[in-house]
Design an enzyme around this catalytic site. Structure first.
Site: not given
Length: 1405
Positions: A1097, A1166, A1319
């Site tokens: 990742d 976040k 991704d």
């Protein structure tokens, strides 16, 4: 619309705590004055008026409201009746009438009436029957006489102005029922006017009527500021006791103010819509919806705009209590605002590249061409060429007579007709069409002359050589040679042979020379993968299916796949089938089979009947293009199969949701189009050639032998192109598809759905043994709330749903395009090809109403699209298999009732209403209050619907996986407009959730090698969510310590310690544990054949691209672009900066900073940091942070809003400090998009580093009718707000897709299996190190390109203004100069060393 609904109820009940009287008219009326026994009984009976009106608006059927309270207690399944007062010539009777006897117009008036149901009566002249039924009683001869004297008696008619409502205590409401005898009574105009006046006087003197019309206009137009909302307390005409007026708690204006101005609209709207949703979920009808059922705006997917209400507000002197809204003044104000808006837009138009008229003209032109091309193509396929000529001539003449009408200028339209006449050898008609082209100035193409040569060869012309020579001379004058007729044209049927024979008549030694296709790349980033780089392409010599399948098996599987695509669907075993041998199941299946057999016959008869009617209408129609030919393209039985399949889909759907009626129609029309396409492939020879080419392709796919004399290593696109070049005989496979317009598909679906709704019936008494057959529609329309709108949907009859569920069909039908393929998909060759062999699949996932992206793809040179196409082909050629062990465990959990924690949804029947609690609900007296009970019931219904939806989704995924458990399969891929790739099958793919991903493994296994087991352990730990900030060595040591838990999870997944269940991705963790156990227990782990995919990742991939673009050293280090001993966490870094700022502000005495002490956590900020790269606004970020603060139990809830504002500001400041250049680039993107869309009036376009053109598809919304006729982006301006907000994230998405494509293509060239989920990159455990190396190299190569400079150059070339337009005298010169300057102003870059990415261990990990 729902506000109008609430406004109509304003004086009918207690609305959300506001006590309102039900009827001012009734309060002003004495009991002794009411002579009607019906009104006396119901108005002043045991239940007061307020309750009756309340029940009326909650009732399933409006007519039965008066007695529903009493009946509900006794009978749950009682019949609904309404009470009608029938006034005849000699008598007046009170009659019970079933709801089924009332017409739609009557129900509409009943729902819309502002008066009590006790005052609603029907005027009729039915004579008194000799035998009275028990439901008919004689009532009030005195009232009968008074009514007759006042309305029916012709002698001494009263003066119109003297008619007052209070003389009649019962309102007479006229319906559409025929009254033959009474018509004779109203022959004179005076008598008719008298009756009308009596009715209109009643309307004027009713308080609600005036108020509601004004309210409706005010709500629709949003004119809250235009009205005097003060309360007035004067009397009404007909009300003698003013003390009753004083009992009114609020006037209509005060109520309006309280509901729509002073209160928070969000909570009010939500509560009301929840109420309506609950009624709809229970099958109840909200009365006000009936008024809007026939509104055309309701049938569109999104309703915009407001209707203007024209009405007479009445004489203010008659209603002095209510100050009338200043409607006329409000209308004038709205008109002025509209004019001002139009002037402002007209000023903006001066700056734009293309004026609005030209934009609309272009849209109409392209819409005409697409519609005409599709229609003529259908006519020619049906051998109706002469009708096609009439259609063409009609539009030619119309274009010449009407100046604004678009002209037919597309040579492809004429070529279609020419080939139609050529197939019949009619040279005279061919010459006529050529003369039309000359008259209209349309340049002839090589395809035109190919049709001419074919026509002459098929004709009975005697001297063909001289005729062909004359046309040959015309061709050469235009620079078209004989070889061009074979090389630059497309053919179907035997057209190629006919043209070749014609050419060889005049040149006997002619042999066609075909131009070889362009196979190589034309992209700087692809230099290392060009055909000349043989060493770099060595991996292409090995098949991704090596050792997986033999050639004979693959050819057989290819034929099976083609049969599935011709059929259009597959049937898979339903994993939830219960006992099939039970009597109930057998009974339901027999009944269902009988019903379906009857339906098939009914559908066939209805289709033939309706088609005959349509043909007659088409003949008599003045419209050139009709629907009739589109319904002749298939056999009647094929249409019957499609309709039966659509019925199955409707019954299988959700109880609480279905697509809108328009979407269903459009989808059914699209299915007809796809069937038509496949039928044409079969007839024109394309299907046979596809089979032949695909067999050759399968041989290359397995053996990887050379397909031409060069002997080079090809990828799948190059191999298919080479095969096509070697087999140019027969039909052309690169023929451009002529799409049916959206409006045509809609109308075809509408025609077929009319049969479904009107002709397909079901016996609703089939479950009653002694009941007579009673046929009712099997499908009916419902209006369901959708946000603030109401959508028209379809719902199966409850008896049909019960029959379908009881039948427990063992199979589930899945469309071929949504299921994995049994054979490798055909490779993408261009924008016009398809991923499947026959099933149409768009290259780019785009809305049907935009076309600019397709135009750019068509205009782009073919070789510029090759990198993107080859990336899709590379992903599509990877074979997959099902992880049987994980599938069996998931099936066991699913059949055992599901498990929410493991993301296996339980069935809706498992929901326990007794234990259901609302969020924040506490024990006590309030828990059982009516309001809480009502909210709880709504929440339970919503939760049950959501559970059922999730359960059905899991059912389809597991059933499909079980169907392919012993098969190898392939997943075709396409992409969105930015270049991000997606698997076409949505149910079984790597893009699914955790449970779906765990079911997939590679079909090809490879030895683990020396480091494979190490990567498996690291992968299991990463899936569990542990040790994210630890080094790889620390993670590996922890993974080795957890080996026993991993083995226990593999051996005892459901009855062991359950370590895997605590993971962030439990099912993938379990699959990895099973693979680790198998590897450890094998004789030699390094030789263990492993097919399990390991993931790598990106670390906040969007910010990685921004940091590389801007050269931000600090930002690059935070997102692991720079080499570091330990992985960096950007979220913690931003939180640390925010905490530093908070400490300083707290020392300065700032309250919010002090309150937040100890609460500035990684989790709180976040989401905001993550979504910054995707253009989150400050308001959106504030909501995100506020949600996180609310979830912290210790945080004081009264400071949530102020502290979230503070944290939002500090988070954005910290990001700007850490990613300095990033914020500058993001602002530049936003500003460029703003001026491009707002000043230039164009959509933002760019070209990715791999050459893929991108156009943002955000435009202003068009009216529903206009949206069907022409693509939205061809006649509407772009939406500036969406364009500017979407450009930064979309550009970054196009960069991360380019990086993925580069990595995948280079892995393919090295012989490495590669799969991506955006991704997140997947490969075999033994090739992870190689993939990581390639991933970093390609990221550096991508960002070594001058990406921002290239973008600026493209934007300047595309959007900048000429120097002559920048002079001060030119209109909008200042804005145009601003555009030119801004597009050239590329932000500066930082000093980050991009090559350090090559050494970053945690860049992708």
């Amino acid at each position: 619309m729902h506000r109008i609904a609430s406004a109509r109820n304003m004086y009918h009940n207690s609305l959300y705590g506001i006590s309102l009287p039900s009827s001012n008219l009734l309060h002003s009326t004495n009991f002794s004055e009411i002579k009607c026994s019906f009104c006396q009984k119901n108005i002043f009976g045991a239940y007061n008026t307020e309750k009756y009106n309340h029940v009326r608006h909650q009732s399933t059927r409006t007519v039965s409201a008066l007695k529903s309270l009493r009946k509900k207690v006794k009978h749950k399944s009682y019949k609904k009746y309404g009470e009608l007062l029938q006034v005849g010539e000699k008598e007046m009777t009170e009659t019970k009438v079933s709801i089924s006897k009332l017409r739609a117009s009557q129900l509409s008036k009943l729902a819309a009436s502002p008066v009590s149901l006790g005052q609603l009566h029907q005027l009729t002249n039915n004579a008194k029957t000799e035998t009275k039924s028990p439901g008919i009683t004689q009532v009030d001869p005195e009232l009968l006489q008074s009514v007759r004297e006042k309305i029916l008696k012709l002698s001494s008619p009263p003066v119109i102005n003297e008619i007052l409502l209070e003389d009649d205590k019962c309102a007479l409401v006229y319906t559409n029922l025929t009254i033959p005898r009474l018509e004779n009574k109203f022959k004179t105009k005076h008598d008719i006017d008298m009756v009308k006046a009596s009715y209109y006087d009643f309307r004027k003197t009713t308080l609600y009527d005036q108020k509601l019309q004004d309210l409706r206009y005010a709500i629709n137009e949003g004119l809250n500021q235009q009205f005097d909302i003060n309360t007035s307390t004067k009397g009404i005409i007909g009300v003698e006791n003013s003390s009753e007026l004083q009992s009114l708690p609020k006037s209509p204006h005060a109520v309006f103010r309280e509901l729509f101005i002073e209160n928070q609209l969000d909570s009010y709207d939500q509560e009301l819509m929840t109420h309506i949703s609950n009624m709809q979920a229970q099958g109840l009808a909200y009365p006000v919806l009936d008024d809007f059922g026939d509104d055309a705006a309701l049938h569109s997917e999104v309703i915009e705009g407001h209707e203007d209400m024209d009405f007479d507000p009445g004489d203010p002197g008659e209603t002095p209590m209510v100050k009338s809204f200043k409607v006329q003044k409000a209308k004038e104000a709205q008109k002025r605002k509209k004019e001002l808006r139009e002037r402002r837009r007209a000023q903006q138009e001066l700056n734009m590249k293309q004026d609005r008229k030209s934009l609309h003209r272009r849209g109409r032109q392209l819409a005409l061409h697409s519609t005409l091309a599709a229609h003529l193509n259908v006519l020619c396929s049906l051998r109706m060429v002469h009708e096609g000529r009439k259609v063409l001539q009609y539009y030619r003449q119309r274009g010449s007579r009407v100046p604004d009408h678009p002209k037919v200028t597309d040579v492809k339209i004429y070529n279609t007709l020419l080939h139609g006449y050529a197939s019949m050898g009619e040279t005279e008609n061919m010459k006529e069409l050529l003369s039309f082209m000359s008259e209209d100035g349309i340049e002839r193409s090589a395809q035109t002359y190919a049709a001419v040569f074919e026509c002459i060869e098929r004709s009975s012309v005697e001297d063909k050589n001289s005729v062909l020579e004359s046309y040959r001379g015309q061709m050469e004058d235009k620079g078209i040679h004989l070889n061009d007729l074979m090389d630059k044209t497309n053919f179907l049927y035997d057209q190629r042979e006919m043209v070749l024979q014609a050419i060889q008549r005049i040149q006997p030694d002619f042999e066609p020379q075909y131009t070889p296709p362009i196979l190589d790349y034309n992209c700087a980033l692809m230099e290392r993968l060009k055909l000349t780089e043989t060493e770099a392409r060595e991996g292409l010599n090995s098949s991704p299916a090596e050792g997986v399948v033999s050639l004979e098996e693959l050819i057989k599987m290819g034929k099976e796949q083609m049969d599935i695509e011709i059929k259009g669907e597959i049937e898979v075993q339903n994993i939830d089938i219960k006992d099939e041998s039970s009597p109930t199941v057998k009974f339901c299946r027999e009944k269902l089979k009988e019903t379906e057999d009857r339906w098939r016959q009914v559908i066939k008869e209805a289709f033939v009947r309706n088609l005959g009617t349509l043909k007659s209408q088409s003949v008599a129609s003045h419209t050139a293009i009709t629907l009739y030919p589109y319904l002749k393209v298939l056999e009647v039985d094929q249409f019957v199969d499609l309709i039966m399949g659509e019925l199955s889909k409707l019954v299988d759907g959700s109880e609480t949701y279905s697509p809108t009626f328009k979407l269903l129609q459009r989808d059914l029309g699209t299915q007809v189009y796809h069937k038509y396409q496949i039928d044409q492939y079969r007839k024109n020879g394309a299907l046979a050639k596809i089979e032949r080419i695909y067999e050759k392709y399968c041989e290359w796919y397995v053996k990887r032998t050379a397909v031409d004399e060069s002997g080079r290593a090809y990828n799948c696109r190059q191999a298919w192109q080479a095969l096509l070049h070697r087999h140019r005989d027969g039909a052309s496979l690169d023929m451009e598809e002529i799409q049916w317009p959206l409006e045509t598909r809609q109308n075809v679906g509408k025609f077929l759905y009319n049969i479904i709704i009107n002709d397909i019936k079901i016996d609703v008494n089939m479950f009653k043994s002694k009941a007579k057959e009673r046929l009712l529609p099997a499908v009916y329309k419902v209006h369901r709330p959708w946000g603030r709108l109401v959508r028209l949907e379809l719902k199966p009859h409850p008896v049909l749903a019960r029959l379908w569920a009881g039948g427990a069909r063992p199979g589930l039908r899945v469309r071929a395009a949504l299921a994995p393929a049994l054979a490798p998909p055909a490779p993408w060759l261009s924008h016009a090809s398809r991923a499947h062999l026959l099933t149409p699949t768009p290259l780019v996932r785009m809305p049907l109403y935009v076309q600019n992206q397709w135009k750019r793809l068509e205009e782009a040179p073919p070789e510029t699209l090759y990198p993107a196409l080859d990336s899709l082909n590379q992903l599509g050629e990877v074979p997959w298999a099902i992880n049987k062990r994980v599938l069996d465990i998931q099936l066991h959990v699913f059949r055992s009732g599901g498990n929410k924690k493991l993301d296996i949804p339980p069935p809706a029947s498992s929901l326990n209403p007794q234990q259901f609690r609302l969020p924040g609900e506490r024990d006590g007296a309030d828990a059982n209050s009516p309001a809480n009970a009502f909210k709880r019931r709504i929440a339970i219904n919503r939760a049950r619907a959501e559970m059922h939806s999730l359960w059905c989704d899991a059912l389809y995924k597991l059933s499909l996986a079980n169907h392919f458990r012993d098969s190898r399969f392939w997943l075709a891929h396409n992409m969105d407009f930015r270049g991000r790739v997606y698997a076409c099958p949505p149910h079984v793919s790597a893009l699914g959730a955790d449970a779906a991903r765990a079911l997939l493994v590679f079909a090809r296994a490879r030895p683990l090698g020396a480091r494979g087991l190490r990567w498996l352990r690291l992968h299991a730990l990463a899936l569990s969510g542990r040790a994210k900030r630890s080094t790889l060595q620390e993670r590996l040591e922890l993974a080795e310590k957890l080996t026993d838990k991993m083995l226990d999870s593999a051996d005892h997944p459901l009855d062991g310690e359950g370590w895997w269940m605590e993971s962030e991705e439990p099912w993938q963790t379990l699959a990895c544990c099973i693979e680790i156990a198998n590897a450890i227990r094998s004789p030699n782990p390094e030789e263990y054949m492993c097919a399990f995919p390991v993931h790598q990742d990106g670390s906040c991939n969007g910010l990685q691209h921004y940091a590389a673009l801007g050269g931000d050293a600090a930002g690059a280090a935070a997102v692991n672009l720079a080499a570091a001993a330990r992985p960096q966490d950007v979220y913690s870094a931003v939180a640390a900066l925010v905490e530093e700022a908070r400490v300083r502000d707290a020392a300065g005495g700032l309250t919010a900073a002090r309150v937040l002490e100890g609460f500035v956590r990684r989790k709180v900020i976040k989401q905001t940091v993550m979504t910054t790269v995707y253009g989150v606004t400050r308001f959106g970020a504030r909501l995100q942070i506020a949600k996180q603060l609310k979830d912290i139990d210790e945080f004081p809830k009264e400071h949530v809003w102020t502290c979230s504002q503070y944290l939002t500001t500090k988070t954005f400041d910290s990001l700007r400090e850490m990613f300095t250049s990033t914020k500058l680039i993001q602002d530049w993107f936003t500003d460029c998009a703003k001026v491009i869309s707002g000043v230039c009036g164009e959509s933002v376009e760019w070209v990715t580093p791999l050459g893929l053109p991108v156009v943002q598809p955000y435009h202003r919304r068009a009216p529903p009718a206009a949206a069907l006729r022409a693509p939205l982006d061809l006649h509407m301006r772009p939406c500036t707000m969406k364009q500017r907000n979407a450009f930064p994230p979309n550009f970054i998405h196009s960069l991360d897709s380019s990086h993925m494509m580069l990595t995948g293509l280079h892995c393919q060239a090295r012989g490495i299996t590669f799969v991506s989920v955006h991704d997140c990159f997947w490969t075999h455990p033994d090739t992870v190190d190689t993939m990581n190396e390639i991933c970093r190299e390609q990221f550096v190569a991508l960002h070594s390109q001058p990406i921002l400079d290239d973008l600026s150059e493209y934007l300047v070339k595309r959007y900048s203004y000429d120097y002559s337009e920048l002079q001060d005298s030119a209109p909008g010169a200042a804005n145009k100069r601003r555009v030119n300057n801004l597009l050239k102003k590329v932000p500066s870059k930082g000093d980050f060393d991009l090559k350090s990415v090559l050494k970053s261990v945690y860049f992708f990990s």
